[in-house]
Write a protein that holds these residues in place. Structure first.
Motif, mmCIF file in Angstrom:
data_model
loop_
_atom_site.group_PDB
_atom_site.id
_atom_site.type_symbol
_atom_site.label_atom_id
_atom_site.label_comp_id
_atom_site.label_asym_id
_atom_site.label_seq_id
_atom_site.Cartn_x
_atom_site.Cartn_y
_atom_site.Cartn_z
ATOM 1 N N THR A 185 0.807 -1.219 0.000
ATOM 2 C CA THR A 185 0.000 0.000 0.000
ATOM 3 C C THR A 185 0.840 1.269 0.000
ATOM 4 O OG1 THR A 185 -0.169 -0.094 2.406
ATOM 5 C CG2 THR A 185 -1.965 -1.097 1.131
ATOM 6 N N ARG A 186 2.071 1.182 0.484
ATOM 7 C CA ARG A 186 2.952 2.355 0.531
ATOM 8 C C ARG A 186 4.246 2.032 -0.210
ATOM 9 N NH1 ARG A 186 3.709 4.177 6.442
ATOM 10 N NH2 ARG A 186 4.809 5.847 5.378
ATOM 11 N N PRO A 187 4.279 2.269 -1.516
ATOM 12 C CA PRO A 187 5.457 1.910 -2.317
ATOM 13 C C PRO A 187 6.768 2.528 -1.813
ATOM 14 C CG PRO A 187 3.639 2.489 -3.753
ATOM 15 C CD PRO A 187 3.201 2.818 -2.350
ATOM 16 N N GLU A 188 6.697 3.661 -1.146
ATOM 17 C CA GLU A 188 7.923 4.281 -0.626
ATOM 18 C C GLU A 188 8.528 3.472 0.520
ATOM 19 O OE1 GLU A 188 4.489 5.930 1.694
ATOM 20 O OE2 GLU A 188 4.883 5.598 -0.429
ATOM 21 N N ARG A 189 7.787 2.510 1.053
ATOM 22 C CA ARG A 189 8.263 1.654 2.148
ATOM 23 C C ARG A 189 8.629 0.255 1.642
ATOM 24 N NH1 ARG A 189 9.621 2.806 6.697
ATOM 25 N NH2 ARG A 189 8.446 1.208 7.742
ATOM 26 N N PHE A 190 8.957 0.145 0.366
ATOM 27 C CA PHE A 190 9.247 -1.149 -0.235
ATOM 28 C C PHE A 190 10.305 -1.917 0.542
ATOM 29 C CE2 PHE A 190 11.864 -3.819 -2.985
ATOM 30 C CZ PHE A 190 10.915 -4.711 -3.451
ATOM 31 N N GLY A 191 11.407 -1.269 0.908
ATOM 32 C CA GLY A 191 12.497 -1.953 1.597
ATOM 33 C C GLY A 191 12.066 -2.563 2.916
ATOM 34 N N ALA A 192 11.376 -1.792 3.732
ATOM 35 C CA ALA A 192 10.901 -2.306 5.016
ATOM 36 C C ALA A 192 9.891 -3.430 4.798
ATOM 37 C CB ALA A 192 10.287 -1.180 5.834
ATOM 38 N N TRP A 193 9.036 -3.275 3.812
ATOM 39 C CA TRP A 193 8.041 -4.295 3.484
ATOM 40 C C TRP A 193 8.725 -5.593 3.062
ATOM 41 C CZ3 TRP A 193 6.843 -6.226 -1.554
ATOM 42 C CH2 TRP A 193 5.660 -6.955 -1.659
ATOM 43 N N LEU A 194 9.724 -5.491 2.201
ATOM 44 C CA LEU A 194 10.448 -6.668 1.732
ATOM 45 C C LEU A 194 11.201 -7.339 2.880
ATOM 46 C CD1 LEU A 194 11.054 -8.296 -0.848
ATOM 47 C CD2 LEU A 194 13.129 -6.917 -1.094
ATOM 48 N N GLN A 195 11.773 -6.548 3.756
ATOM 49 C CA GLN A 195 12.492 -7.122 4.891
ATOM 50 C C GLN A 195 11.526 -7.809 5.850
ATOM 51 O OE1 GLN A 195 15.249 -4.223 6.489
ATOM 52 N NE2 GLN A 195 16.278 -4.028 4.527
ATOM 53 N N GLY A 196 10.312 -7.307 5.944
ATOM 54 C CA GLY A 196 9.292 -7.997 6.732
ATOM 55 C C GLY A 196 8.965 -9.353 6.134
ATOM 56 N N ILE A 197 8.889 -9.419 4.821
ATOM 57 C CA ILE A 197 8.664 -10.701 4.144
ATOM 58 C C ILE A 197 9.831 -11.644 4.434
ATOM 59 C CG2 ILE A 197 8.477 -11.843 1.890
ATOM 60 C CD1 ILE A 197 6.993 -9.323 0.895
ATOM 61 N N ALA A 198 11.052 -11.111 4.421
ATOM 62 C CA ALA A 198 12.231 -11.929 4.714
ATOM 63 C C ALA A 198 12.164 -12.495 6.129
ATOM 64 C CB ALA A 198 13.503 -11.108 4.522
ATOM 65 N N LEU A 199 11.775 -11.669 7.082
ATOM 66 C CA LEU A 199 11.668 -12.142 8.467
ATOM 67 C C LEU A 199 10.628 -13.262 8.574
ATOM 68 C CD1 LEU A 199 11.838 -8.781 10.429
ATOM 69 C CD2 LEU A 199 13.581 -10.574 10.349
ATOM 70 N N ARG A 200 9.502 -13.109 7.885
ATOM 71 C CA ARG A 200 8.479 -14.162 7.911
ATOM 72 C C ARG A 200 8.974 -15.436 7.234
ATOM 73 N NH1 ARG A 200 5.670 -9.570 7.411
ATOM 74 N NH2 ARG A 200 5.367 -9.652 5.166
ATOM 75 N N ALA A 201 9.725 -15.293 6.147
ATOM 76 C CA ALA A 201 10.284 -16.477 5.472
ATOM 77 C C ALA A 201 11.240 -17.209 6.415
ATOM 78 C CB ALA A 201 10.990 -16.075 4.183
ATOM 79 N N CYS A 202 12.044 -16.458 7.143
ATOM 80 C CA CYS A 202 12.977 -17.069 8.101
ATOM 81 C C CYS A 202 12.220 -17.775 9.214
ATOM 82 C CB CYS A 202 13.905 -16.009 8.687
ATOM 83 S SG CYS A 202 15.067 -15.335 7.497
ATOM 84 N N LEU A 203 11.194 -17.124 9.732
ATOM 85 C CA LEU A 203 10.404 -17.748 10.792
ATOM 86 C C LEU A 203 9.723 -19.018 10.289
ATOM 87 C CD1 LEU A 203 8.835 -14.616 12.515
ATOM 88 C CD2 LEU A 203 10.641 -16.103 13.401
ATOM 89 N N ASP A 204 9.219 -18.969 9.073
ATOM 90 C CA ASP A 204 8.609 -20.162 8.481
ATOM 91 C C ASP A 204 9.621 -21.301 8.422
ATOM 92 O OD1 ASP A 204 6.276 -18.720 8.125
ATOM 93 O OD2 ASP A 204 6.544 -18.462 5.952
ATOM 94 N N TRP A 205 10.830 -20.994 7.991
ATOM 95 C CA TRP A 205 11.865 -22.011 7.883
ATOM 96 C C TRP A 205 12.241 -22.563 9.256
ATOM 97 C CZ3 TRP A 205 16.938 -22.570 9.570
ATOM 98 C CH2 TRP A 205 17.634 -23.630 9.000
#
Length: 182
Positions: A62-82
């Motif tokens: 929803t906030r394209p200017e926050r792409f980096g933080a959003w992507l890093q949140g996805i990374a954290l969830r991927a790590c937790l999933d693993w």
């Protein structure tokens, strides 16, 4: 060009825009994953998974200017999933049926290269042994040269908390490495 503009272009069907976002963020995502799971080989796989998830979910940003933080949140969830999946199995080199001393050294056995490699390996092992909160900030700050503010935004903490974690991590590393290299 800003991340927000690249996101807009990627949403408009320009795949090269997402490729540029990947180039900008892949190293930070790998560092974050490495800090979370403590294994470089798994971190690379999780980073790829993160980038794929990000591409597929780009329309939900929803906030394209926050792409980096959003992507890093996805990374954290991927790590937790693993981590939750219990895929943290390692295979000892000896289980492969080879004697590690029987392999030739890639640099012909030069002692300075071996010493540097051992030091790097010892440092990486010490960083990987840090508590997760400390390991994450160390990997992002030193491995990816990310600012306190960027780390704080990615982790959802204050820059003062980032500073405290780095200070604690440095003290732990100093103590461990001083003891190990005596």
């Amino acid at each position: 060009m800003s991340d927000a503009e690249l996101v807009r272009q990627a949403l408009g069907g320009r795949n090269e825009a997402y490729e540029e976002l990947v180039r900008r963020w892949v190293r930070r995502v790998v560092a974050l994953c490495h800090a979370r799971v403590g294994r470089a080989d798994v971190a690379e796989d999780l980073a790829q998974e993160t980038l794929l998830r990000g591409y597929r979910a780009l329309g939900t940003l929803t906030r394209p200017e926050r792409f980096g933080a959003w992507l890093q949140g996805i990374a954290l969830r991927a790590c937790l999933d693993w981590l939750k999946a219990g895929e943290r199995r390692t295979v000892a080199f000896s289980a492969l049926g080879h004697d590690p001393d029987s392999f030739p050294h890639p640099h012909g056995g030069d002692e300075p290269d071996l010493d540097r490699a051992e030091e790097r390996q010892g440092l990486l092992a010490a960083v990987e042994a840090l508590p997760p909160d400390c390991r994450t900030v160390v990997m992002l700050y030193y491995y990816q040269d990310v600012t306190y503010r960027e780390i704080a935004d990615a982790l959802g903490v204050s820059p003062a908390t980032v500073n405290a974690r780095l200070t604690r991590a440095r003290a732990l590393l100093r103590a461990r490495l001083t003891q190990a290299w005596r």
